[in-house]
Design a protein around this motif. Structure first.
Motif, PDB file in Angstrom:
ATOM      1  N   VAL A  71       0.857  -1.192   0.000  1.00 24.57           N
ATOM      2  CA  VAL A  71       0.000   0.000   0.000  1.00 24.57           C
ATOM      3  C   VAL A  71       0.884   1.229   0.000  1.00 24.57           C
ATOM      4  CG1 VAL A  71      -1.899  -1.177   1.158  1.00 24.57           C
ATOM      5  CG2 VAL A  71      -0.158  -0.035   2.513  1.00 24.57           C
ATOM      6  N   ASP A  72       0.237   2.382  -0.251  1.00 29.86           N
ATOM      7  CA  ASP A  72       1.000   3.614  -0.438  1.00 29.86           C
ATOM      8  C   ASP A  72       1.267   4.365   0.852  1.00 29.86           C
ATOM      9  OD1 ASP A  72       0.912   3.043  -3.125  1.00 29.86           O
ATOM     10  OD2 ASP A  72      -0.907   4.251  -3.461  1.00 29.86           O
ATOM     11  N   VAL A  99       3.793  -1.044   3.719  1.00 27.08           N
ATOM     12  CA  VAL A  99       3.680   0.339   3.268  1.00 27.08           C
ATOM     13  C   VAL A  99       4.911   0.685   2.447  1.00 27.08           C
ATOM     14  CG1 VAL A  99       3.414   2.755   3.955  1.00 27.08           C
ATOM     15  CG2 VAL A  99       2.303   0.940   5.275  1.00 27.08           C
ATOM     16  N   VAL A 100       4.736   1.025   1.184  1.00 24.97           N
ATOM     17  CA  VAL A 100       5.819   1.386   0.266  1.00 24.97           C
ATOM     18  C   VAL A 100       5.542   2.785  -0.246  1.00 24.97           C
ATOM     19  CG1 VAL A 100       7.073   0.813  -1.843  1.00 24.97           C
ATOM     20  CG2 VAL A 100       6.154  -1.019  -0.387  1.00 24.97           C
ATOM     21  N   GLU A 101       6.355   3.740   0.189  1.00 20.78           N
ATOM     22  CA  GLU A 101       6.147   5.117  -0.243  1.00 20.78           C
ATOM     23  C   GLU A 101       6.700   5.299  -1.643  1.00 20.78           C
ATOM     24  OE1 GLU A 101       7.849   7.772   2.509  1.00 20.78           O
ATOM     25  OE2 GLU A 101       6.538   7.192   4.193  1.00 20.78           O
ATOM     26  N   ARG A 102       5.989   6.019  -2.464  1.00 20.86           N
ATOM     27  CA  ARG A 102       6.397   6.275  -3.831  1.00 20.86           C
ATOM     28  C   ARG A 102       7.465   7.371  -3.875  1.00 20.86           C
ATOM     29  NH1 ARG A 102       0.758   6.398  -7.333  1.00 20.86           N
ATOM     30  NH2 ARG A 102       0.121   4.238  -6.886  1.00 20.86           N
ATOM     31  N   VAL A 103       8.472   7.124  -4.682  1.00 17.86           N
ATOM     32  CA  VAL A 103       9.536   8.119  -4.891  1.00 17.86           C
ATOM     33  C   VAL A 103       9.337   8.702  -6.289  1.00 17.86           C
ATOM     34  CG1 VAL A 103      12.015   8.551  -4.974  1.00 17.86           C
ATOM     35  CG2 VAL A 103      11.086   6.863  -3.362  1.00 17.86           C
ATOM     36  N   ASP A 104       8.880   9.927  -6.314  1.00 16.25           N
ATOM     37  CA  ASP A 104       8.599  10.559  -7.596  1.00 16.25           C
ATOM     38  C   ASP A 104       9.780  11.419  -8.000  1.00 16.25           C
ATOM     39  OD1 ASP A 104       7.465  11.485  -9.849  1.00 16.25           O
ATOM     40  OD2 ASP A 104       5.776  12.531  -8.892  1.00 16.25           O
ATOM     41  N   THR A 105      10.474  11.018  -9.030  1.00 15.71           N
ATOM     42  CA  THR A 105      11.627  11.756  -9.533  1.00 15.71           C
ATOM     43  C   THR A 105      11.295  12.603 -10.726  1.00 15.71           C
ATOM     44  OG1 THR A 105      12.245   9.868 -10.909  1.00 15.71           O
ATOM     45  CG2 THR A 105      13.190   9.971  -8.683  1.00 15.71           C
ATOM     46  N   GLY A 106      10.028  12.670 -11.039  1.00  8.64           N
ATOM     47  CA  GLY A 106       9.623  13.447 -12.206  1.00  8.64           C
ATOM     48  C   GLY A 106       9.757  14.940 -11.964  1.00  8.64           C
ATOM     49  N   ARG A 107       9.660  15.667 -13.039  1.00  6.83           N
ATOM     50  CA  ARG A 107       9.807  17.124 -12.991  1.00  6.83           C
ATOM     51  C   ARG A 107       8.432  17.748 -12.757  1.00  6.83           C
ATOM     52  NH1 ARG A 107      12.613  20.486 -17.935  1.00  6.83           N
ATOM     53  NH2 ARG A 107      12.506  22.572 -17.016  1.00  6.83           N
ATOM     54  N   LYS A 108       8.358  18.709 -11.830  1.00  5.72           N
ATOM     55  CA  LYS A 108       7.124  19.383 -11.525  1.00  5.72           C
ATOM     56  C   LYS A 108       6.972  20.612 -12.402  1.00  5.72           C
ATOM     57  CE  LYS A 108       6.247  16.535  -8.161  1.00  5.72           C
ATOM     58  NZ  LYS A 108       5.172  15.528  -8.261  1.00  5.72           N
ATOM     59  N   LEU A 109       5.897  20.680 -13.143  1.00  3.76           N
ATOM     60  CA  LEU A 109       5.644  21.807 -14.031  1.00  3.76           C
ATOM     61  C   LEU A 109       4.539  22.658 -13.404  1.00  3.76           C
ATOM     62  CD1 LEU A 109       5.655  19.892 -17.440  1.00  3.76           C
ATOM     63  CD2 LEU A 109       7.570  21.018 -16.301  1.00  3.76           C
ATOM     64  N   TYR A 110       4.955  23.724 -12.724  1.00  6.92           N
ATOM     65  CA  TYR A 110       3.998  24.556 -12.018  1.00  6.92           C
ATOM     66  C   TYR A 110       3.597  25.788 -12.833  1.00  6.92           C
ATOM     67  CZ  TYR A 110       5.096  21.742  -7.906  1.00  6.92           C
ATOM     68  OH  TYR A 110       5.267  20.712  -7.032  1.00  6.92           O
ATOM     69  N   THR A 111       4.575  26.488 -13.416  1.00 10.52           N
ATOM     70  CA  THR A 111       4.291  27.739 -14.110  1.00 10.52           C
ATOM     71  C   THR A 111       4.263  27.522 -15.607  1.00 10.52           C
ATOM     72  OG1 THR A 111       6.620  28.334 -14.217  1.00 10.52           O
ATOM     73  CG2 THR A 111       5.403  29.002 -12.225  1.00 10.52           C
ATOM     74  N   SER A 112       3.829  28.560 -16.314  1.00  7.07           N
ATOM     75  CA  SER A 112       3.808  28.500 -17.794  1.00  7.07           C
ATOM     76  C   SER A 112       5.209  28.430 -18.368  1.00  7.07           C
ATOM     77  CB  SER A 112       3.072  29.730 -18.334  1.00  7.07           C
ATOM     78  OG  SER A 112       1.752  29.769 -17.842  1.00  7.07           O
TER      79      SER A 112
END
Length: 720
Positions: free
Chosen positions: A646-647, A681-694
């Motif tokens: 689970v997450d 419990v396995v926490e997800r490691v998100d290495t992706g890039r966050k695109l917040y602004t234009s």
């Protein structure tokens, strides 16, 4: 050519004795004059045409009569007046052999100068004012100014104010002081048809006399007197119809009488009155009831069409039908026939038709016609509304007879439209019965002669005799026990959502309910259903108790909704039973060995995946969050342990809530009793890039598509 005077004026009463239908008023006024207890203000109330203004004029004439002055106020005997002033003595007393000892009603003589002036409308002591056209303060002030002057002849000055309710509030207030404390010679007589519009301060200063509507018989006798005086031959039914049409007003009756005499001449007939006044004749309603009693629907509808062709209003026809049914109803008993205000000929026809009409028919018909009268204004198609009512009335006798047959159990129509008589079978087992709920001790039955309540009717539910029977018929065909059978209330089908306390302790007699689950899904190996929690081929034993249901999921009836409600003494035992079941369900899972097990058979992965998918789809209809929790890849190891990743800890707590129920179903459907689920419990490691602004999104697109860089430079674009 001589001027014609209408009968209402020509035969207007001139004495108290000639007033029609108001003896309670005239007697009181005569006694007040004789005892010299005249009030300063009178208020005459009543409907139109009953004699209010007439009595006011007679009172004004009588109190100023010279005979009343000499005999009543001065106390001179009648015999002395006969010797000295015979012209003042009324004619009734002149013909009496002993005038002093003869009881008589006090009346004006009609011979003195005051009476003659009044009869010629030349009296200065009587003033009449119409408040409908003189309702301002100035008019009342003018009246008050006149009150100051005493009468030149006679003792009293009488002011008659007709339609006094038309005065304004300011005029009433201006009149209060004079009305409360007038001069000794001033008397005010107020007349009105709407007493409720007069302010209370005026009412408190007056003696109030309520005039009644004139009875039909009194009005008919007066019309007979007028017809005799005018030498007119009139049928009694015609005069009675005129009196009935006048609705208690004698002036209206005399006006219609003059109109009918002008139409028919010196012979007034009943048919002439019906035709000229456009009245629905009794004959229509007698024909209507005859057609309804014989179930002649065609004749009834044709009669309604004839009434409409004559131009009569349908609503008046319905109201007249209700009055006719009421007349037939009161004629069922000779004691109440007198309540019917019709002529003797019509009354005899009512009595004759009432004998042919059953009482249930009259009551039901009157109810239907009254309902039609109430709903007539709301009906869009009013003729169809009346016709539907007549259709119901036409077959009302058959409906009443059918209801009697059902109640008495004499015969019932079968599928072949044949009457089937009751033939109770004594040897057959008794059918279950239900008694209607009652509102009182004798509501379910009738009171018999000895004062006890007779048993109510019961409704049989047996397959061979599906009809209602009475308790008397059951006693006639079967041996009844000495004690009456207990009344079993009918189950209403409504379940209470809370426990109902009881004064009895039923914990000792209550049997705890045990449940046994039977698997209806074929076993994966042998293809046959098995008992929950056992391998195929083993001996079936009693199933373990089910774990407690999770909150929010309905698993059956609420607690305490069985055939018997728990008492106060069993609440604690029930609570302990629930806790015991919850502990047993938890122990069924926690008691599993946690260490590694050896010698276990290998798990068929296809079966496991199929059962897990079934459980996941079942949870999808219950809770989307549970479906999301179970929608993960699972696989069992050699120790029959499934690792569920689970997450977050929240999902772990959510799984623990349904763990016991899920494991029970999983083990039962797969057939592996050692199967268990371990949560990680396995926490997800998100290495992706966050695109917040234009700008971030534009840079990401230019990195992915280099052609955008060239386009931006050539066109000179910028990020918005």
């Amino acid at each position: 050519m001589e001027n014609f005077v209408v009968s209402a004026r020509k035969y207007r009463p001139a004495t108290f004795r000639s007033v029609v239908g108001q003896q309670h008023v005239t007697t009181t006024l005569q006694n007040a004059i004789a005892s010299q207890h005249l009030a300063q203000a009178f208020l005459f109330c009543g409907p139109r045409g009953v004699g209010k203004t007439t009595c006011a004029r007679i009172l004004a004439k009588t109190i100023n009569c010279e005979f009343v002055e000499e005999h009543v106020r001065k106390g001179r005997p009648v015999s002395e007046l006969l010797k000295t002033q015979p012209d003042l003595v009324p004619d009734a007393l002149q013909k009496s052999p002993a005038p002093d000892n003869t009881p008589f009603e006090l009346e004006a003589c009609g011979k003195c100068s005051s009476c003659r002036a009044f009869q010629e409308n030349a009296s200065f002591n009587v003033h009449e004012l119409d408040a409908a056209s003189n309702n301002s303060v100035e008019d009342i002030r003018s009246l008050v100014e006149q009150v100051r002057y005493a009468p030149q002849q006679g003792r009293f000055k009488v002011y008659i104010i007709d339609e006094v309710h038309m005065l304004s509030n300011a005029a009433f207030n201006a009149f209060l002081k004079t009305l409360e404390e007038p001069p000794s010679y001033a008397i005010f007589i107020l007349a009105t048809t709407e007493r409720h519009k007069i302010i209370p301060t005026i009412l408190s200063r007056c003696q109030i006399f309520d005039f009644n509507r004139i009875k039909v018989d009194d009005m008919r006798n007066h019309l007979r007197y007028v017809a005799t005086q005018e030498h007119i031959q009139a049928e009694d039914d015609a005069l009675h119809l005129l009196a009935q049409k006048a609705d208690g007003g004698l002036r209206d009756a005399l006006s219609m009488f003059d109109q009918m005499v002008t139409f028919s001449g010196n012979h007034l007939r009943y048919q002439d009155v019906v035709q000229n006044l456009h009245i629905l004749d009794y004959e229509y309603y007698f024909r209507l009831i005859d057609a309804l009693l014989t179930e002649n629907l065609s004749g009834t509808l044709l009669l309604l069409d004839e009434v409409m062709q004559q131009g009569f209003d349908l609503h008046n026809f319905v109201v007249g039908a209700a009055e006719h049914l009421r007349g037939l109803l009161v004629c069922k008993d000779p004691v109440t026939v007198q309540l019917l205000e019709v002529s003797d000929n019509i009354r005899s026809r009512y009595v004759q038709q009432a004998q042919a009409a059953p009482l249930p028919f009259l009551l039901s018909a009157l109810n239907l016609v009254s309902l039609c009268d109430r709903e007539f204004k709301q009906a869009k198609n009013q003729r169809l509304h009346v016709e539907l009512t007549l259709m119901k009335l036409a077959y009302l006798n058959s409906a009443v007879q059918f209801a009697r047959d059902l109640q008495g159990g004499v015969a019932l129509p079968t599928a072949n439209n044949e009457a089937k008589k009751k033939s109770p079978d004594v040897t057959a087992p008794p059918a279950p019965t239900a008694v209607l709920p009652s509102a009182g001790p004798a509501a379910n039955g009738r009171l018999v002669a000895d004062g006890t309540a007779e048993a109510p009717a019961v409704y049989s539910a047996g397959p061979a005799n599906e009809q209602r029977t009475t308790n008397n018929e059951q006693l006639a065909h079967a041996h009844a026990p000495a004690d009456p059978e207990p009344i079993v209330p009918v189950d209403s089908g409504v379940e209470e959502m809370h426990d109902t306390p009881s004064i009895e302790d039923e914990a000792a007699t209550e049997v705890p309910a045990t449940s046994r689950l039977r698997d209806t899904v074929p076993h994966v190996e042998i293809g046959k259903p098995s008992i929950a929690g056992h391998e195929p081929g083993q001996v079936a034993v009693t199933a373990a108790p089910l774990p407690p249901p999770r909150p929010g999921i309905s698993t059956g009836k609420p607690l305490g909704l069985g055939s018997k409600l728990p008492g106060l003494g069993s609440l604690s035992a029930m609570k302990a039973q629930l806790e015991q079941k919850a502990a047993a369900g938890k122990a069924a899972v926690d008691a599993e060995p946690s260490g590694p097990a050896t010698g276990l058979p290998a798990i068929n992965d296809d079966v496991l995946q199929r059962v897990w998918a079934e459980l996941k789809e079942e949870r999808k209809a219950i809770s989307p969050s549970q479906y999301s929790l179970l929608n993960r890849p699972v696989q069992a190891n050699e120790q029959h342990v499934i690792l569920l990743r689970v997450d977050n800890p929240v999902q772990e707590d959510q799984f623990n809530e349904l763990r016991a129920e899920l494991l029970g179903e999983l083990r039962r459907r797969t057939g592996y009793p050692r199967l268990n689920v371990q949560v990680e419990v396995v926490e997800r490691v998100d290495t992706g890039r966050k695109l917040y602004t234009s700008t971030d999104r534009m840079e990401y697109l230019m990195e992915k598509y280099p052609v955008l860089v060239e386009m931006k430079q050539r066109l000179g674009l910028d990020v918005d």
